[in-house]
Design an enzyme around this catalytic site. Structure first.
Site, PDB file in Angstrom:
ATOM      1  CD1 TRP A  76      -1.613   1.788   2.861  1.00  0.00           C
ATOM      2  CD2 TRP A  76      -2.763   1.784   0.940  1.00  0.00           C
ATOM      3  NE1 TRP A  76      -2.560   2.792   2.924  1.00  0.00           N
ATOM      4  CE2 TRP A  76      -3.274   2.810   1.761  1.00  0.00           C
ATOM      5  CE3 TRP A  76      -3.324   1.589  -0.332  1.00  0.00           C
ATOM      6  CZ2 TRP A  76      -4.325   3.633   1.363  1.00  0.00           C
ATOM      7  CZ3 TRP A  76      -4.372   2.416  -0.732  1.00  0.00           C
ATOM      8  CH2 TRP A  76      -4.858   3.417   0.113  1.00  0.00           C
ATOM      9  N   GLY A  89      -0.627   7.374   1.592  1.00  0.00           N
ATOM     10  CA  GLY A  89      -0.429   8.816   1.680  1.00  0.00           C
ATOM     11  C   GLY A  89      -0.080   9.247   3.094  1.00  0.00           C
ATOM     12  CG  PHE A  90      -1.098   8.237   7.820  1.00  0.00           C
ATOM     13  CD1 PHE A  90      -1.681   9.276   8.519  1.00  0.00           C
ATOM     14  CD2 PHE A  90      -0.259   7.358   8.510  1.00  0.00           C
ATOM     15  CE1 PHE A  90      -1.434   9.453   9.872  1.00  0.00           C
ATOM     16  CE2 PHE A  90      -0.012   7.524   9.855  1.00  0.00           C
ATOM     17  CZ  PHE A  90      -0.597   8.572  10.552  1.00  0.00           C
ATOM     18  CG  ASP A  97      -2.841  11.599   4.971  1.00  0.00           C
ATOM     19  OD1 ASP A  97      -2.586  11.912   3.798  1.00  0.00           O
ATOM     20  OD2 ASP A  97      -3.619  10.674   5.277  1.00  0.00           O
ATOM     21  CG  ASP A 150      -3.760   6.721  -0.112  1.00  0.00           C
ATOM     22  OD1 ASP A 150      -4.813   7.162  -0.598  1.00  0.00           O
ATOM     23  OD2 ASP A 150      -3.373   6.973   1.047  1.00  0.00           O
ATOM     24  NE  ARG A 158     -10.149   6.298   2.257  1.00  0.00           N
ATOM     25  CZ  ARG A 158      -8.932   6.457   2.802  1.00  0.00           C
ATOM     26  NH1 ARG A 158      -7.862   5.937   2.195  1.00  0.00           N
ATOM     27  NH2 ARG A 158      -8.782   7.130   3.918  1.00  0.00           N
ATOM     28  CG  HIS A 207     -11.165   4.373   6.387  1.00  0.00           C
ATOM     29  ND1 HIS A 207     -10.751   3.415   7.279  1.00  0.00           N
ATOM     30  CD2 HIS A 207     -10.207   5.338   6.408  1.00  0.00           C
ATOM     31  CE1 HIS A 207      -9.592   3.788   7.817  1.00  0.00           C
ATOM     32  NE2 HIS A 207      -9.239   4.945   7.307  1.00  0.00           N
TER      33      HIS A 207
HETATM   34  C1  SPV Z   1      -3.399   5.929   4.280  1.00  0.00           C
HETATM   35  O1  SPV Z   1      -2.701   5.035   4.768  1.00  0.00           O
HETATM   36  O2  SPV Z   1      -2.910   6.934   3.756  1.00  0.00           O
HETATM   37  C2  SPV Z   1      -4.867   5.816   4.316  1.00  0.00           C
HETATM   38  C3  SPV Z   1      -5.508   5.102   5.422  1.00  0.00           C
HETATM   39  O3  SPV Z   1      -5.498   6.374   3.446  1.00  0.00           O
HETATM   40  S1  SPV Z   1      -5.924   6.273   6.631  1.00  0.00           S
HETATM   41  O4  SPV Z   1      -4.691   6.907   7.071  1.00  0.00           O
HETATM   42  O5  SPV Z   1      -6.580   5.571   7.722  1.00  0.00           O
HETATM   43  O6  SPV Z   1      -6.823   7.240   6.033  1.00  0.00           O
HETATM   44 MG    MG Z   2      -4.435   7.925   2.574  1.00  0.00          MG
END
Ligand code: SPV
Ligand code: MG
Length: 288
Positions: free
Chosen positions: A38, A41-42, A52, A79, A153, A184
């Site tokens: 994955w 973005g976070f 983020d 993402d 999403r 989510h």
């Molecule tokens: C990410 O990992 O960037 C996500 C999941 O989108 S969350 O941080 O929970 O939004």
């Molecule tokens: Mg994200």
């Protein structure tokens, strides 16, 4: 290009995907046996020391994603946040990730600039359903010919809009051509996601991110049916923070690196992760 993620999902299996924020963490994820990586973005935002919240540019994220794809053989799930704007931005961005070799892209139905999902009191605004359907169609078109999965999403539960709204948005997004629906939730127990999955009659399988409700094991997810992908979205960066804090503190405490040396990856281990042996073999063949 064969899409191993699509095959796994089509075979009714659960794909377990874990976050990475650079090629090294992506390679460690692959070596640990995860089905995919994955490009979070976070995690990448955190790696830059930033919230983020649509602060990193699409090209910063794409550059790191491309570097990760080059280092792994397992599928990469990108993402894309909100797609960095409207459907025109989505088409531009998704095309770039498809050409880079991403197996799947995720776009979320929040307004740009977004705020992160799990932060309490964060700004969570959703775009109109029709607007997001246009973004999904644009993503599909941009990925055509690249065997790219488009994952829609919905942040309806994150925005406290309730399960009925999440279900109707999910159905509308599947209607628009999404291959999967990422639902989510920020609830601290799996109840909300379980209720959603039980009521989901949609044509497409579900993707979940169980960060807030870690009690939901893979065995329980399989038993629920309908969910085909689990994303552990931030465990690489959290593990790295824990490890670095502990070791840095120990070095300060001990007044040297003599004690921690045995406890951390050896330099030889890093050489191996860098595939130094392959470079040395190439030197023997080509350097003359
Ligand atoms: C990410 O990992 O960037 C996500 C999941 O989108 S969350 O941080 O929970 O939004
Ligand atoms: Mg994200």
């Amino acid at each position: 290009m064969a899409n191993a993620l699509r095959d796994k999902i089509a075979g009714g299996q659960l794909a377990v995907v874990i976050a990475a924020h650079n090629p090294l963490s992506a390679r460690l994820a692959e070596a640990a046996g995860f089905d995919g990586v994955w490009a979070s973005g976070f995690e990448l935002s955190a790696a830059y020391g930033l919230p983020d919240a649509s602060l990193l540019s699409f090209s910063q994220h794409l550059e790191m994603t491309r570097a990760m794809i080059e280092q792994i053989a397992v599928p990469l799930v990108a993402d894309l946040d909100t797609g960095y704007g409207n459907a025109i931005n989505v088409a531009h961005v998704v095309g770039a990730y498809a050409r880079a070799g991403a197996a799947a892209v995720v776009i979320e139905d929040k307004t740009f600039p977004k705020d992160t999902s799990l932060l309490s009191g964060a700004r969570q605004e959703l775009v109109r359903v029709e607007e997001f359907q246009g973004k999904i169609e644009a993503a599909r078109e941009a990925g055509a010919g690249h065997d790219l999965l488009v994952i829609a999403r919905t942040e309806a539960l994150i925005a406290d809009l309730g399960i009925a709204e999440a279900l109707s948005r999910g159905a509308a997004y599947a209607e628009a051509g999404a291959d999967l629906l990422l639902i989510h939730s920020k609830q601290k127990t799996p109840n909300e996601i379980v209720a959603f999955a039980e009521r989901w009659e949609g044509r497409v399988p579900l993707v979940i991110v169980p960060t807030a409700y870690p009690q939901l094991t893979e065995a329980k997810v399989k038993a629920l049916g309908k969910i085909r992908v689990v994303i552990y979205a931030n465990h690489a960066v959290r593990a790295a923070v824990t490890a670095m804090r502990e070791i840095f503190a120990a070095i300060r405490r001990d007044g040297g690196i003599h004690e921690v040396d045995r406890r951390i990856a050896s330099v030889e281990d890093i050489f191996e992760l860098q595939r130094v042996a392959a470079m040395k073999a190439a030197e023997k063949r080509y350097l003359r």
